[in-house]
Structures are given as C-alpha cells and as structure tokens.
Motif scaffolding. Structure first.
Motif, PDB file in Angstrom:
ATOM      1  N   TRP A  24       0.725  -1.076   0.066  1.00 14.55           N
ATOM      2  CA  TRP A  24      -0.103   0.067   0.252  1.00 14.55           C
ATOM      3  C   TRP A  24       0.800   1.152   0.004  1.00 14.55           C
ATOM      4  O   TRP A  24       0.461   2.126  -0.713  1.00 14.55           O
ATOM      5  CB  TRP A  24      -1.000   0.107   1.146  1.00 14.55           C
ATOM      6  CG  TRP A  24      -1.576   1.189   1.422  1.00 14.55           C
ATOM      7  CD1 TRP A  24      -1.732   1.982   2.463  1.00 14.55           C
ATOM      8  CD2 TRP A  24      -2.536   1.797   0.569  1.00 14.55           C
ATOM      9  NE1 TRP A  24      -2.400   3.105   2.295  1.00 14.55           N
ATOM     10  CE2 TRP A  24      -3.250   3.151   1.095  1.00 14.55           C
ATOM     11  CE3 TRP A  24      -3.352   1.283  -0.572  1.00 14.55           C
ATOM     12  CZ2 TRP A  24      -4.227   3.645   0.665  1.00 14.55           C
ATOM     13  CZ3 TRP A  24      -4.215   2.144  -1.208  1.00 14.55           C
ATOM     14  CH2 TRP A  24      -4.419   3.370  -0.603  1.00 14.55           C
ATOM     15  N   LEU A  25       1.929   1.196   0.932  1.00 16.98           N
ATOM     16  CA  LEU A  25       2.882   2.366   0.915  1.00 16.98           C
ATOM     17  C   LEU A  25       3.506   2.633  -0.551  1.00 16.98           C
ATOM     18  O   LEU A  25       3.684   3.642  -1.184  1.00 16.98           O
ATOM     19  CB  LEU A  25       3.955   2.185   1.861  1.00 16.98           C
ATOM     20  CG  LEU A  25       4.801   3.095   1.866  1.00 16.98           C
ATOM     21  CD1 LEU A  25       4.558   4.670   2.281  1.00 16.98           C
ATOM     22  CD2 LEU A  25       6.067   2.876   2.958  1.00 16.98           C
ATOM     23  N   LEU A  34       1.025   4.282  -3.080  1.00 11.39           N
ATOM     24  CA  LEU A  34       1.145   5.570  -2.738  1.00 11.39           C
ATOM     25  C   LEU A  34       2.398   6.689  -3.183  1.00 11.39           C
ATOM     26  O   LEU A  34       2.538   7.629  -3.748  1.00 11.39           O
ATOM     27  CB  LEU A  34       1.016   6.219  -1.251  1.00 11.39           C
ATOM     28  CG  LEU A  34      -0.218   5.401  -0.355  1.00 11.39           C
ATOM     29  CD1 LEU A  34      -0.141   5.853   1.013  1.00 11.39           C
ATOM     30  CD2 LEU A  34      -1.503   6.135  -1.009  1.00 11.39           C
ATOM     31  N   ARG A  61       7.114  12.481   6.153  1.00 11.52           N
ATOM     32  CA  ARG A  61       5.823  12.741   5.911  1.00 11.52           C
ATOM     33  C   ARG A  61       5.466  14.228   5.811  1.00 11.52           C
ATOM     34  O   ARG A  61       4.808  14.475   4.910  1.00 11.52           O
ATOM     35  CB  ARG A  61       5.133  12.091   6.851  1.00 11.52           C
ATOM     36  CG  ARG A  61       3.169  12.188   6.643  1.00 11.52           C
ATOM     37  CD  ARG A  61       2.481  11.626   7.726  1.00 11.52           C
ATOM     38  NE  ARG A  61       1.231  11.479   7.561  1.00 11.52           N
ATOM     39  CZ  ARG A  61       0.218  12.560   7.775  1.00 11.52           C
ATOM     40  NH1 ARG A  61       0.673  13.449   8.504  1.00 11.52           N
ATOM     41  NH2 ARG A  61      -0.952  12.492   7.344  1.00 11.52           N
ATOM     42  N   THR A  98      10.087  10.373  -0.458  1.00 13.08           N
ATOM     43  CA  THR A  98       9.624   9.228  -0.616  1.00 13.08           C
ATOM     44  C   THR A  98      10.642   8.211  -0.882  1.00 13.08           C
ATOM     45  O   THR A  98      10.407   6.870  -0.642  1.00 13.08           O
ATOM     46  CB  THR A  98       8.996   9.358  -2.129  1.00 13.08           C
ATOM     47  OG1 THR A  98       9.693  10.013  -3.287  1.00 13.08           O
ATOM     48  CG2 THR A  98       7.596  10.373  -1.971  1.00 13.08           C
ATOM     49  N   SER A 158       8.626   2.315  -7.504  1.00 11.85           N
ATOM     50  CA  SER A 158       8.225   3.863  -7.399  1.00 11.85           C
ATOM     51  C   SER A 158       8.498   4.549  -8.480  1.00 11.85           C
ATOM     52  O   SER A 158       7.959   5.579  -8.740  1.00 11.85           O
ATOM     53  CB  SER A 158       8.792   4.203  -5.969  1.00 11.85           C
ATOM     54  OG  SER A 158      10.025   4.161  -5.877  1.00 11.85           O
ATOM     55  N   LEU A 201      -4.205  14.003  -4.778  1.00 13.54           N
ATOM     56  CA  LEU A 201      -3.661  13.108  -3.828  1.00 13.54           C
ATOM     57  C   LEU A 201      -3.673  13.777  -2.549  1.00 13.54           C
ATOM     58  O   LEU A 201      -2.935  13.467  -1.550  1.00 13.54           O
ATOM     59  CB  LEU A 201      -2.094  13.226  -4.097  1.00 13.54           C
ATOM     60  CG  LEU A 201      -1.651  12.706  -5.434  1.00 13.54           C
ATOM     61  CD1 LEU A 201      -0.015  12.643  -5.541  1.00 13.54           C
ATOM     62  CD2 LEU A 201      -2.129  11.156  -5.658  1.00 13.54           C
ATOM     63  N   TYR A 224      -3.469  11.952   0.952  1.00 12.01           N
ATOM     64  CA  TYR A 224      -2.132  11.386   1.546  1.00 12.01           C
ATOM     65  C   TYR A 224      -2.343  11.995   3.158  1.00 12.01           C
ATOM     66  O   TYR A 224      -1.487  11.549   4.004  1.00 12.01           O
ATOM     67  CB  TYR A 224      -1.139  12.185   0.870  1.00 12.01           C
ATOM     68  CG  TYR A 224      -0.654  11.291  -0.343  1.00 12.01           C
ATOM     69  CD1 TYR A 224      -1.566  10.290  -1.098  1.00 12.01           C
ATOM     70  CD2 TYR A 224       0.539  11.239  -0.715  1.00 12.01           C
ATOM     71  CE1 TYR A 224      -1.121   9.517  -2.026  1.00 12.01           C
ATOM     72  CE2 TYR A 224       0.881  10.502  -1.830  1.00 12.01           C
ATOM     73  CZ  TYR A 224       0.090   9.626  -2.548  1.00 12.01           C
ATOM     74  OH  TYR A 224       0.480   8.869  -3.489  1.00 12.01           O
ATOM     75  N   VAL A 227      -3.624   8.899   5.146  1.00 13.31           N
ATOM     76  CA  VAL A 227      -2.992   7.676   4.771  1.00 13.31           C
ATOM     77  C   VAL A 227      -1.486   7.402   4.810  1.00 13.31           C
ATOM     78  O   VAL A 227      -1.210   6.465   4.850  1.00 13.31           O
ATOM     79  CB  VAL A 227      -3.907   6.956   3.555  1.00 13.31           C
ATOM     80  CG1 VAL A 227      -5.383   6.950   3.742  1.00 13.31           C
ATOM     81  CG2 VAL A 227      -3.441   7.976   2.261  1.00 13.31           C
ATOM     82  N   LEU A 228      -0.861   8.434   4.393  1.00 18.51           N
ATOM     83  CA  LEU A 228       0.820   8.452   4.323  1.00 18.51           C
ATOM     84  C   LEU A 228       1.242   8.302   5.511  1.00 18.51           C
ATOM     85  O   LEU A 228       1.121   9.143   6.481  1.00 18.51           O
ATOM     86  CB  LEU A 228       1.042   9.726   3.578  1.00 18.51           C
ATOM     87  CG  LEU A 228       2.623   9.383   3.093  1.00 18.51           C
ATOM     88  CD1 LEU A 228       2.712   8.464   1.893  1.00 18.51           C
ATOM     89  CD2 LEU A 228       3.105  10.674   2.579  1.00 18.51           C
TER      90      LEU A 228
END
Length: 545
Positions: free
Chosen positions: A20-21, A24, A163, A207, A227, A262, A265, A268-269
């Motif tokens: 999931w990460l 994102l 984050r 990231t 990614s 986005l 985020y 959820v990030l």
C-alpha cells in the motif's frame, strides 16, 4: 543491528502494508516526469520572421508576399531571414521599389509566426533569435530549484520527518505548477518553475526514505525502482498530452492539477518508524509498527517491542558528513557519481528534439525503454551487487554517448537508436544510485546525505542545458562531454563499499561499510530466539569494533 530492523523482519519485510505504501509513493511520481521534461514540448521550433508592420502604411495596395519581399532579406536558399529585417526608411513606395532597402538590423517590433498554431511558450514570450537561449536558461533555473530543494528538503526531512516534507512538497508542486500557466511574463514563469523544482526534490528525497526504511534489505531495490516507474509513466503520458494539447497553458494545467487529487495523503501516508525511533519518539514508532503488523496480519512479540529503547546519539547535521572519515569518502564518491549520471542522463533527455526524429514518438520511446532498464536493475543489483552494477552502467552508458558523435547526422534513425540505448543504460544507473545512496548513509543523516548527492545531480542538471549551447561551435562537443564524464563516474564508483544484502545503519557510529548481513538477522528471528538488551548491545559493540 537496528531494533527497528528486527521488528520489520517480524512484521514482514514486504507485506500488504508495504504494498500500500509503495502504491502511494508511485502515484506521486508521474507529475515529476511531466515537470522535468514538459517545457521541451512548449518551445518546439516554429517558422518566424520580423514584424515589419511599419511598412503597412506605405504599401497599402501590395500583397503580403510583396511587402515581405521589400522588407525582409533572404537567405541563400530563398527563404526569409528569421532574425533580420531591412532598416525602416522615410521614403515613399516608388523610391523603395526603385532603389530597394539595403541596410539590415535585428527585429525591433517582435516577430510574426505564420503557421498560426496554438499558443506555445515560444510564441507567447518570443523565445527566438536573441531570446532563444532563455529556454535553456529557464531549464537551468528549474534545475537550480531542484538543487535548492535537494539541500533544504534533505535537512528538513531529517529534522521534521519524511511525511510532512512529502505533503508540503506536493502542495507546492501543484500550486505553483498550475500558477505557472497564468503568468504574464517569462521571468515570473521561470520563478514559479524554480519553486516547482524545489518541491520535486522534496518529493523525490522524502519518498525515497519512506521506500527504503519500511522494507527489509532484500526488497529495497524493488521498492525504490517500482516507485520510479511512476516517473517513467509520467514521461510517456507527457508525450500524449503534448500531442493532444498544443496550447502550452492548457498543457501546463493538465500536467500539474492532478497532484491535488492526492489530498487524501493527509490521512493515509505513514511516517517512517525508523526515523521516529532514531529521534527518540518511541511510543509513536511502536504504534506505527503495530499498525503495520496488523495490516500485514502479523503479530510483534511484546518482548521485542519492549527492547525498542531510545538511544543516546550524537546530533546529526550536514557537518557530520565531513567530520566522519568514512562518510566523507562516501559523500564525495557518491556525489561524483550522481553528478556525472545526471549530466549524461539529462544531456540526452533534454535534447530529445535534436536527434532528427519525431519528438513525440522519441519521447514515448525514451520513456518506454526506462521500464525494462529500471526493472532489470532489480536483478542485476542482487546478482552483481550495487557497486558492480553502478560501475558497469556508467562506463557503458558513457561509451555509447561517445559513439553517437561518430554517426553521420544524415542517419537520424541510427542516432536515435544509440541515444535510446544510452538513456536505457543511464536510467538504470540512476535507479542504482537511488538505492545505493539510501543504503550507504545512516538513518540520522540519510536524507541529508542523499540531499547532498542530489545537490550534485542538480548542479549537473543546471550545467547540462548550458553545455547544450556549445553545439553552436560543433554539434559533437556536448555529447563528448556527457559521455566522457559518465566514463569517469564509472571509474570513481568502483571505490565505493558494497551494501548488497546488508541491514541499514541507523547511527553515525555504525560503519556503513561493515553493516551486519541481513541473513544473520533473519536467522535469529526465524529460530524464535529473541535477544535480550544485553545481547543486542554486545552484538553492536562487536560489529563496530
């Protein structure tokens, strides 16, 4: 060995939480590809000539072609000069027709673009003739933004977390990316591009940390490279958008606005548990690790969580990269690798329109070849190791760039094939650099170290468009510079330590060149044996000394 590394082994090196990460992080990458190369499609060359409207009042009864013949000089091939006009005179039409105009000067009242295409950055701000170099200068200003952002976001990410810097960078990228479409002049456009470049660096660096600090050693290359596929997709989508949308303002909005999608985020990030633990925020780190274990349907033994204690560590700053002999060597060598890699990669990418082939098709191919190039690095880095993969890719990519100079320019297809091959290899080298850099620096200065490396890359990005200006003296000069520096970079990378299969170091006194192999960590956990605090301390002492 890092306590967090042990716990990540227990909750799963790569489970549903990490998947999931990774999704994102990948969704945040396509916009980077657009902003990196979008301007190339906003300044495509168009026919133009000087505005000679001063003559309209004199030659009212003449056709457009007749007026142009009287006011514009011609080249030897019969076409009108693009940057020269006859000097206006105070004479009547008969005298001008009889004696003609002989004195020439540069365009004084702007230019005319007879093709009547949709407005482009070139036609909107007259990036032709004496103003032609503004395009390359603007690209260098964007790269300067990348450089500034690399340093600032690296320091801020190590201080405030991965984050918040990611979220702030996405906001800046979207806001100023859209705002750039409504600027009244080229100078404000370049200023907004600078801010977008700084934000892009923030996204790339933050990231990268999240991608490497949440997975086990065996999955770091896959996570980072997958990614990056979002960046590749962004390059390919750019070609389609540019082909369909010829108005540069609409194209700028179409490539920038999706970032606002986005916004979720915010909820959820996740933050990096490694960073939280390194900063002494143990309760937050434990909650986040338990949440990840829950998503992965795994359980972390309570005793292992109890062993996660804050450690007294030296304050880390950019100066530590110079004070520590090992980190100083790593920083110099890795920065050099990033510099030459960036110089050659962007040297090819930013000259996509100069190979004599269709620019839209070439851009699609340039993007498409990066997919197998980056994915193949996953296997090569595991098979050959990081150092050999980096060395071989830079040396071979530089050699191919040098071979381009001996191909006749009347063979554009062959030139394009070699350029695509060079970018294939150099993009793989770039992916290796990201993984390699993240593994070489300890957690407390990882973002700072990667930021310094990216500063070197962005410095090369600034220089790369300016080197392209040297083609006015000889077309081969830029490509020779790009190729030869890549070969030198391949030699320098051979002096770096190998990190394949080793656990990430967390603190400054962990020697990154002598990190504990991950298989030992896995073995102690799979046997069900949980080490006591004394055992862990003893192991650290043995590893360091």
């Amino acid at each position: 060995m890092s306590d967090v590394g042990e716990i990540i082994k227990t909750l799963g090196d790569f489970g549903r939480f990490q998947c999931w990460l990774l999704l994102l992080l990948t969704l945040a990458s396509p916009s980077i590809g657009f902003h990196m190369f979008g301007q190339l499609f906003m300044v495509i060359e168009q026919p133009h000539y000087c505005n000679t409207s001063w003559f309209n009042a004199i030659g009212l009864n003449l056709t457009k072609e007749e007026r142009l013949n009287l006011t514009l000089p011609k080249r030897s091939d019969g076409t009108f000069e693009e940057c020269l006009m006859y000097t206006p005179v105070d004479q009547d039409l008969d005298a001008i027709i009889k004696y003609g105009l002989n004195s020439t000067e540069k365009c004084q009242d702007g230019w005319v673009y007879p093709s009547k295409q949709e407005p482009s950055l070139l036609t909107q701000f007259d990036l032709v003739c004496d103003r032609h170099d503004l395009h390359d200068i603007s690209q260098s200003i964007y790269m300067l933004g990348l450089l500034t952002g690399a340093l600032a976001s690296g320091l801020l990410s190590d201080r405030f977390g991965r984050r918040p810097i990611t979220l702030l960078s996405l906001l800046i990228e979207g806001t100023f990316g859209v705002a750039a479409a409504f600027v009244p002049n080229f100078y404000l456009y370049s200023a907004f591009r600078f801010l977008v470049g700084a934000a892009v660096s923030g996204i790339a660096i933050s990231t990268l940390a999240l991608a490497t600090e949440w997975v086990g050693p065996d999955y770091r290359p896959q996570t980072v490279i997958v990614s990056h596929l979002g960046f590749v997709v962004g390059q390919m989508v750019l070609a389609g958008l540019a082909y369909a949308i010829r108005d540069w303002r609409m194209l700028q909005v179409a490539g920038s606005a999706p970032v606002f999608g986005l916004f979720f985020y915010l909820w959820v990030l996740p933050e990096s548990a490694r960073w939280l633990a390194a900063k002494g925020k143990m309760e937050e780190a434990k909650k986040l690790l338990q949440k990840a274990a829950s998503v992965n349907k795994r359980t972390i033994p309570p005793k292992l969580l109890q062993q996660l204690k804050p450690e007294k560590t030296k304050s880390a700053s950019i100066l530590e990269l110079l004070r520590n002999p090992h980190l100083g060597k790593v920083t110099f060598l890795m920065s050099s690798v990033w510099f030459v890699n960036s110089l050659a990669y962007y040297g090819l990418s930013l000259n996509v329109g100069s190979f004599g082939f269709n620019i839209y098709l070439t851009q699609v191919i340039f993007g498409a070849v990066e997919i197998p190039a980056r994915l193949s690095c996953v296997f090569l880095m595991q098979w050959l190791g990081r150092k050999k993969c980096q060395t071989f890719a830079l040396f071979l990519g530089g050699t191919i760039c040098l071979l381009i100079t001996v191909i006749p320019k009347d063979l554009p297809v062959l030139v394009t094939v070699f350029a695509i091959s060079g970018k294939f290899i150099l993009s793989g080298s770039f992916s290796t650099s990201y993984v390699y850099s993240a593994e070489l620096f300890p957690t407390v200065v990882r973002q700072t170290g990667v930021g310094v490396c990216q500063m070197a890359a962005r410095l090369a990005g600034i220089i790369s468009p300016l080197i392209g200006l040297l083609d006015k003296y000889h077309p081969s000069i830029p490509v020779v510079i790009f190729g030869s520096t890549a070969v030198v970079g391949g030699i320098l990378s051979s002096f770096l330590p190998e990190t394949c299969g080793k656990e990430l170091s967390d603190h400054l006194d962990d020697n990154a060149g002598n990190q504990r192999p991950s298989k030992t960590i896995r073995g102690s956990l799979e046997s069900g044996y949980l080490k006591s605090n004394e055992d862990i301390t003893e192991q650290r002492m043995t590893t360091r000394f």
